[in-house]
Design a protein around this motif. Structure first.
Motif, PDB file in Angstrom:
ATOM      1  N   THR A  19       0.829  -1.205   0.000  1.00  0.00           N
ATOM      2  CA  THR A  19       0.000   0.000   0.000  1.00  0.00           C
ATOM      3  C   THR A  19       0.865   1.257   0.000  1.00  0.00           C
ATOM      4  O   THR A  19       0.583   2.211  -0.738  1.00  0.00           O
ATOM      5  N   ASP A  39      -7.779  -4.764  -1.826  1.00  0.00           N
ATOM      6  CA  ASP A  39      -7.456  -5.564  -0.648  1.00  0.00           C
ATOM      7  C   ASP A  39      -8.756  -5.925   0.069  1.00  0.00           C
ATOM      8  O   ASP A  39      -9.419  -5.046   0.622  1.00  0.00           O
ATOM      9  N   THR A  44      -6.880  -0.272   3.076  1.00  0.00           N
ATOM     10  CA  THR A  44      -5.920   0.695   3.595  1.00  0.00           C
ATOM     11  C   THR A  44      -5.672   1.849   2.637  1.00  0.00           C
ATOM     12  O   THR A  44      -5.466   2.983   3.070  1.00  0.00           O
ATOM     13  N   ASP A  87      -3.623  -1.643  -5.865  1.00  0.00           N
ATOM     14  CA  ASP A  87      -3.035  -2.125  -4.608  1.00  0.00           C
ATOM     15  C   ASP A  87      -3.792  -3.377  -4.204  1.00  0.00           C
ATOM     16  O   ASP A  87      -5.003  -3.333  -3.996  1.00  0.00           O
TER      17      ASP A  87
HETATM   18 MG    MG Z   1      -1.864  -3.008   2.037  1.00  0.00          MG
END
Ligand code: MG
Ligand code: ATP
Length: 209
Positions: A19, A39, A44, A87
């Motif tokens: 991240t 994710d 995050t 991500d």
């Molecule tokens: Mg992460």
């Protein structure tokens, strides 16, 4: 002028700075950037951008799409963006595979620890399976590097022995990257070099099919 960058940040091992890497690279890309938070465990990337509040620029759009249909979702909106950064979370094969379907390159952050490096083949194997269907190259990015240590020196040799491609630029273990959470990274630190290497003409090694 940077040509279109379409990257997935992934490593089937968690907690490696995926991240942190995704946020710095997205911040450094010019124009409109689609940043997909894929994710499923903890969003995050989305937390990071919402924590920045009004200071987060409109040109970097963060969407939480931690599901296997993310490739279809990305394709539906891709024309509206100059660059794509995805991500991913750790340990989810199907989402990482979906993310690689719409990326040109997989960047695999990893700390220069033999234990962590030895777990890389699983991620490369997944990239190779996707590459057979949708071309994608994969490269290691050494992160959390403590300069002038044996692990920093030995890791490139170990990667070479393993036959795994690694980026020339690397990212140090620095407080600056820890403190970056919750704001748009303005000082990219060593990620400026990573970005320059990614945007350079395509000399990335293709994953063996
Ligand atoms: Mg992460
Ligand atoms: N270069 C660095 N130097 C020092 N600390 C770092 C660096 N990069 C990341 N960190 C810290 O390491 C931790 C893990 O980073 P991050 O959340 O980016 O990893 P991740 O791979 O996304 O984890 P997850 O698998 O849980 O999503 C965080 O506390 C982060 O601040």
């Amino acid at each position: 002028m940077v040509s279109t960058v379409r990257i997935t940040i992934g490593n089937l091992k968690g907690g490696v700075a995926k991240t942190t890497t995704a946020m710095h690279l997205a911040a450094g890309l010019p124009g409109r950037v689609l940043l997909v938070d894929a994710d499923p465990q903890a969003s995050t990337a989305l937390d990071w951008s919402t924590s920045a509040g009004d200071a987060w620029p409109d040109r970097i759009v963060v969407v939480p799409w931690p599901q296997a249909d993310l490739a279809r979702r990305v394709r539906a909106v891709a024309d509206d963006y100059d660059h794509l950064v995805i991500d991913t979370g750790g340990e989810d094969d199907s989402i990482l595979a979906a993310a690689l379907m719409v990326a040109d390159e997989l960047v695999i952050p990893v700390a220069p620890s033999p234990l962590d490096l030895r777990r890389l083949p699983a991620t490369f194997a997944l990239a190779a399976r996707v590459d057979a269907v949708s071309p994608v190259s994969a490269r290691v990015l050494l992160v959390k590097v403590r300069r002038n240590t044996a692990s920093a020196r030995d890791s490139r040799a170990l990667l070479e022995d393993m036959g795994l491609p690694v980026m020339e630029s690397s990212v140090s273990l620095w407080e600056q990257y820890i403190q970056a959470f919750g704001a748009l990274p303005v000082d990219l630190g060593e990620y400026a070099d990573v970005l320059a290497e990614l945007a350079a003409p395509d000399d990335a090694e293709q994953v063996a099919g």
